[in-house]
Write a protein that holds these residues in place. Structure first.
Motif, PDB file in Angstrom:
ATOM      1  N   SER A  45      -6.205   1.693  -0.249  1.00  0.00           N
ATOM      2  CA  SER A  45      -4.984   2.269  -0.820  1.00  0.00           C
ATOM      3  C   SER A  45      -4.744   3.611  -0.146  1.00  0.00           C
ATOM      4  N   GLU A  72      -2.797  -1.556  -4.115  1.00  0.00           N
ATOM      5  CA  GLU A  72      -4.030  -1.748  -3.361  1.00  0.00           C
ATOM      6  C   GLU A  72      -3.972  -3.064  -2.596  1.00  0.00           C
ATOM      7  N   PRO A  81      -2.500  -8.164  -1.353  1.00  0.00           N
ATOM      8  CA  PRO A  81      -2.100  -7.072  -2.249  1.00  0.00           C
ATOM      9  C   PRO A  81      -2.150  -7.511  -3.704  1.00  0.00           C
ATOM     10  N   VAL A 107       0.837  -1.207   0.000  1.00  0.00           N
ATOM     11  CA  VAL A 107       0.000   0.000   0.000  1.00  0.00           C
ATOM     12  C   VAL A 107       0.866   1.248   0.000  1.00  0.00           C
ATOM     13  N   SER A 135     -11.399  -2.739  -0.854  1.00  0.00           N
ATOM     14  CA  SER A 135     -10.017  -2.399  -1.217  1.00  0.00           C
ATOM     15  C   SER A 135      -9.556  -1.214  -0.374  1.00  0.00           C
TER      16      SER A 135
END
Length: 561
Positions: A318, A309, A399, A304, A316
């Motif tokens: 980020s 993401e 990820p 991240v 999700s």
């Protein structure tokens, strides 16, 4: 009178304190501590020498020459950590079944499933497939395998040994995984379990143990292999830069996750309140499970931070946005923020700082930056692959593989190229300043250069004027070289004798030295013909006559007889 009672035979009377075997230790003056600490230095020197001797002895120990001996040794090295893990699993599973009163038929199934978890292989039960597994057990197993590999090859190893060790390191867990898969396949006929996809399980096992093998070999062995097969050492150094960069990134990710977890600590209670049926033992199990997922959290946070993401099914997270779904009741999931603030983009300074700090000290060029970029992408891809997978009904969790690997490599490429360009520019400017000189300096240096060139030309002309010499083939010249060596040895012997004589004169009394000095003077005087006194000359003549008279009269005495 008995000799024991005789006063002459009695020894000197001892002090009262020493009578009848009693002794008193004499008082010793305390020694002043040595200014240089010789005892400590001698002790440390002995330890260093002992350690160096043991290492040298280990290096001199011959490796097994036979193929059977090599396989036996490497097989034991690779099998020990896996066998130990299996035995621990069996003991824990047996203890748990006895405490809970569960049927012993479950024992084989629990052992097989736990082995899959330790190797990050997927597990399936009640039509629930989980491949997003906790990475801490697998990390422990890989560390133990790496230590065993290191102990087996740290002193002496050949290419055949490495190939044999690689086969054993990969072969032993593969065999155990196949056995566990067969046990789960057999248990699926009775219980609600099913064996996972064998190809996926074997791929994860091979990747995990191959990474452990690569880490256990060490940088020195990798450099030796690169030198043996003509690979530039620069590639190994660049790969080391990439590993250092990922290490700094992991440390920064761990710190960031810990801070976010502490800030969102209030969410832990809210999540646990949604599951009121969980008992105290269940809470302890959830906490333990959260601890096992810490490596997954660190790798996901690192992904991240570089800009990728982290997905949990349809949710999700980020640095730019966050969209979450109801998460599993694990305390560690409380560290995932429900919304992302605007200043979160500033956290990209973590990968930037990690890249700069890992590259700046090594002063790389553009080739080093390129190799480090590729290496960082490969390692990040492997790490994200091992910590991601399916999480039951949530779906794919972890990820984004290719995005995380690409952005990680992008940070290294940008920073590495910038640093390489900066050092290249500084080196070019420094070289230009050193080579560039003022016109006055150039005119001042011209005569010296011309003089040197003139001298060189003169020497060349003289050398060319000399006639060519024929090669020396006379054996006497070879003997002359030996003689010259002997002369040198004789001169050294004379010098040693003179030194020994000087030392003897220093040790002898002054009178002997004076006599030795007078004797050479007298001898030199006789050689040079120095005139002696008249009395001394008469005495010498009388002595010669007395010595000649017996020899002259001896025939007459013979006739008289």
């Amino acid at each position: 009178m008995n000799k024991n009672t005789s006063p002459q035979s009695r020894s000197t009377p001892r002090p009262r304190s020493q009578a009848r075997g009693r002794t008193v230790r004499a008082e010793r003056t305390p020694r002043a501590p040595h200014p240089s600490g010789s005892r400590q230095s001698s002790g440390s020197a002995q330890r260093v020498a002992r350690k160096a001797g043991s290492k040298a002895k280990a290096r001199r120990t011959p490796a097994p020459l036979t193929k059977t001996g090599r396989i036996r040794r490497m097989l034991i090295t690779a099998a020990v950590p896996n066998v130990v893990i299996v035995l621990i699993i069996m003991a824990i599973a047996l203890g748990g079944l006895m405490l809970t009163g569960s049927p012993m038929a479950w024992w084989y199934t629990i052992v097989a499933e736990t082995w899959m978890v330790f190797n990050l292989a997927p597990v399936s039960a009640a039509d629930v497939h989980i491949s997003f597994l906790p990475a801490l057990p697998a990390l422990i197993l890989a560390a133990v395998v790496a230590v065993r590999v290191r102990s087996a090859i740290k002193h002496k190893v050949s290419v055949k040994d490495l190939l044999t060790l690689l086969t054993c390191v990969l072969g032993v867990p593969v065999v155990f995984t196949i056995i566990a898969w067969l046990m789960l396949w057999d248990a699926g006929k009775v219980y609600d379990v099913s064996p996972p996809n064998l190809a996926q399980a074997l791929l994860r096992v091979i990747v995990l143990h191959l990474a452990a093998m690569a880490g256990g070999m060490g940088t020195r062995l990798w450099r030796a292999l690169a030198k043996r097969y003509g690979v530039p050492r620069q590639i190994i150094d660049a790969a080391q830069i990439a590993l250092r960069y990922l290490g700094y990134l992991a440390i920064g990710a761990a710190i960031v996750f810990a801070v976010v977890f502490v800030l969102n600590i209030s969410r832990q209670g809210e999540m646990m309140d949604e599951y009121p049926t969980v008992s105290g033992l269940g809470v302890a199990g959830l906490v333990l499970m959260s601890l096992l997922y810490i490596p997954n959290a660190i790798v996901s946070t690192a992904a991240v931070l570089v800009g990728a993401e982290f997905s949990v099914g349809e949710g999700s997270v980020s640095l730019f946005s966050a969209h979450l779904v109801p998460l599993p009741p694990l305390p560690i999931t409380g560290g995932i923020p429900a919304s992302m603030p605007g200043w979160a983009v500033a956290l990209m300074i973590v990968p930037l700082g990690a890249a700069i700090y890992s590259v700046y000290k090594k002063r790389p060029n553009f080739q080093d930056a390129l190799v480090a970029t590729v290496a960082s992408a490969v390692v990040m891809l492997i790490a994200c692959y091992l910590v991601s997978g399916e999480l039951g009904y949530y779906g794919v969790t972890g990820p984004k593989l290719w995005t995380a690997a690409g952005l990680t490599a992008l940070w290294m490429a940008v920073v590495g190229s910038a640093v390489a360009a900066g050092f290249a520019f500084v080196a070019w400017r420094t070289a230009r300043m050193e080579t560039g000189a003022s016109p006055d300096d150039e005119h001042a240096d011209t005569p010296a250069v011309d003089a040197a060139a003139t001298d060189a030309a003169t020497d060349t002309a003289e050398d060319s004027a000399e006639p060519e010499r024929e090669p020396i083939t006379d054996p006497e010249v070879v003997d002359a070289e030996v003689v010259e060596d002997q002369v040198v040895e004789d001169q050294e012997a004379e010098e040693e004798g003179a030194a020994t004589k000087a030392n003897a004169e220093e040790d002898s009394p002054a009178e002997d030295v004076a006599k030795r000095q007078e004797e050479p003077e007298e001898a030199e005087g006789e050689k040079r013909g120095v005139a002696k006194p008249v009395s001394q000359q008469l005495k010498d003549q009388m002595g010669e006559k007395e010595q000649d008279s017996p020899s002259e009269n001896s025939p007459e005495e013979g006739e008289r007889g």
